[in-house]
Design a protein around this motif. Structure first.
Motif, PDB file in Angstrom:
ATOM      1  N   ALA A 105       0.833  -1.206   0.000  1.00 18.28           N
ATOM      2  CA  ALA A 105       0.000   0.000   0.000  1.00 18.28           C
ATOM      3  C   ALA A 105       0.867   1.256   0.000  1.00 18.28           C
ATOM      4  N   PHE A 106       1.914   1.241   0.810  1.00 13.19           N
ATOM      5  CA  PHE A 106       2.832   2.377   0.857  1.00 13.19           C
ATOM      6  C   PHE A 106       3.490   2.571  -0.511  1.00 13.19           C
ATOM      7  N   GLY A 107       3.898   1.475  -1.131  1.00 10.14           N
ATOM      8  CA  GLY A 107       4.527   1.549  -2.443  1.00 10.14           C
ATOM      9  C   GLY A 107       3.617   2.171  -3.488  1.00 10.14           C
ATOM     10  N   GLY A 125       9.985   5.315  11.000  1.00 11.88           N
ATOM     11  CA  GLY A 125       9.632   3.958  10.592  1.00 11.88           C
ATOM     12  C   GLY A 125      10.863   3.069  10.451  1.00 11.88           C
ATOM     13  N   GLY A 126      10.566   1.740  10.565  1.00  7.99           N
ATOM     14  CA  GLY A 126      11.603   0.742  10.412  1.00  7.99           C
ATOM     15  C   GLY A 126      12.179   0.724   9.009  1.00  7.99           C
ATOM     16  N   HIS A 127      13.328   0.033   8.841  1.00  9.87           N
ATOM     17  CA  HIS A 127      13.969   0.040   7.535  1.00  9.87           C
ATOM     18  C   HIS A 127      13.294  -0.891   6.534  1.00  9.87           C
ATOM     19  N   ASP A 128      12.214  -1.524   6.943  1.00 13.30           N
ATOM     20  CA  ASP A 128      11.358  -2.186   5.961  1.00 13.30           C
ATOM     21  C   ASP A 128      10.715  -1.157   5.037  1.00 13.30           C
ATOM     22  N   ILE A 129      10.848   0.127   5.371  1.00 15.51           N
ATOM     23  CA  ILE A 129      10.405   1.182   4.461  1.00 15.51           C
ATOM     24  C   ILE A 129      11.128   1.080   3.120  1.00 15.51           C
ATOM     25  N   ALA A 130      12.355   0.545   3.130  1.00 13.83           N
ATOM     26  CA  ALA A 130      13.149   0.501   1.900  1.00 13.83           C
ATOM     27  C   ALA A 130      12.499  -0.412   0.860  1.00 13.83           C
ATOM     28  N   TYR A 131      11.965  -1.559   1.302  1.00  9.00           N
ATOM     29  CA  TYR A 131      11.305  -2.447   0.337  1.00  9.00           C
ATOM     30  C   TYR A 131      10.003  -1.824  -0.157  1.00  9.00           C
ATOM     31  N   ALA A 132       9.281  -1.151   0.747  1.00 13.97           N
ATOM     32  CA  ALA A 132       8.069  -0.449   0.335  1.00 13.97           C
ATOM     33  C   ALA A 132       8.402   0.657  -0.670  1.00 13.97           C
ATOM     34  N   GLN A 133       9.496   1.364  -0.414  1.00 15.67           N
ATOM     35  CA  GLN A 133       9.974   2.392  -1.341  1.00 15.67           C
ATOM     36  C   GLN A 133      10.297   1.773  -2.692  1.00 15.67           C
TER      37      GLN A 133
END
Length: 309
Positions: A105-107, A125-133
């Motif tokens: 959803a973020f992506g 936010g956690g670095h799982d933001i990178a995969y969402a990015q």
């Protein structure tokens, strides 16, 4: 899952109501809603990833979901340094059945912002933001080669059955043949040999933290510039745990013998000189463990320089 901007976060010292040279960010910020149709191609977008589920799954210290708003509060009162328009689009929170659904959803929101803003800044936010990015960058750039640049003490290339804050870059590498990974600031004592082995297997370029103490070597600058040149679009992300805990105590995994803020800012400014860098995420800001808002203020000052140049 999506929360529109909280305008009450944007407050600060009022020096003038008419003289724009005395304005601060809270006086110039715009507010947007990603659920509406966006038009135009203007300025900078801010979107928060108020999620620390990936940190919890990675057995880390939770609290990073409060990071985006802590950064906004610190950023709001800093002086504006240019006429660049900044629009806050609020936060995405985790209330889905799985972390992956939240990342997807973020992506989608990231992809939308990339099409309508010159550059998008993502606040974790956690670095799982990178995969969402990554999901957003790939959706907005089908068929293009992506160069991923991460300033981080950790590879975050772990193997796990589900998404966590430690798996983002392995997920990217495993599903995208048109992507390369370059990470700066790796600590020998912060990564097991298996993570180094996987980095070598996947031709991951990396620079150890020991090589970034003091000034940034011109040869390293050339290496970064060559990596940018070889790719169509650059996904840029910074994990705040790369910075020594004396400067950045408010993170999920505090660094010992980490980098100084000046080195990180110098690298980031050089990377952002390229128009290929369409998005930057700043991850792992954890207000629960911050001291005197030291980490939030550091990120706010970094953002001011990185947005306004």
């Amino acid at each position: 899952m999506y929360q529109r901007p909280d305008e009450s976060l944007w407050t600060g010292r009022l020096d003038s109501e008419t003289d724009r040279t005395a304005f601060r960010h809270f006086q110039t910020i715009n507010f947007g809603d990603v659920t509406t149709e966006l038009t135009g191609d203007k300025g900078v977008a801010l979107l928060g990833y108020a999620v620390d589920e990936g940190v919890a799954l990675n057995k880390g210290r939770i609290g990073a979901k409060e990071g985006p708003d802590a950064i906004r509060r610190a950023f709001a009162g800093l002086p504006t340094m240019s006429d660049i328009a900044i629009t806050d689009y609020g936060n995405v929170q985790h209330d889905a059945a799985t972390l992956l659904e939240t990342q997807q959803a973020f992506g989608q929101h990231v992809a939308q912002l990339l099409q309508h803003h010159q550059r998008t800044f993502l606040l974790g936010g956690g670095h799982d933001i990178a995969y969402a990015q990554y999901l957003g960058v790939r959706a907005a750039n089908p068929g293009k080669s992506i160069g991923v640049i991460n300033i981080d003490a950790h590879f975050d290339n772990r193997h796990a059955e589900t998404s966590t804050s430690g798996t983002s870059f392995r997920q990217m590498l495993e599903q995208d043949d048109n992507l390369d990974y370059f990470v700066l600031g790796i600590q020998r004592a912060g990564n097991t040999q298996s993570l180094f082995d996987y980095a070598d297997e996947t031709n991951t370029e990396y620079v150890l933290a020991d090589e970034l103490k003091g000034r940034v070597d011109p040869r390293l600058k050339n290496k970064v510039e060559n990596f940018i040149y070889e790719h169509d679009v650059i996904l840029f992300t910074i994990c705040m745990d790369v910075i020594d805990s004396a400067f950045a105590p408010g993170v999920s995994a505090p660094a010992v013998l980490g980098l100084t803020p000046g080195v990180v800012l110098e690298l980031a400014k050089r990377i952002l000189q390229s128009d290929k860098v369409t998005s930057l995420s700043i991850a792992e800001m954890n207000p629960t463990y911050d001291i005197d808002q030291r980490t939030a203020k550091l990120i706010a000052h970094m953002l001011t320089y990185l947005i306004h140049g």
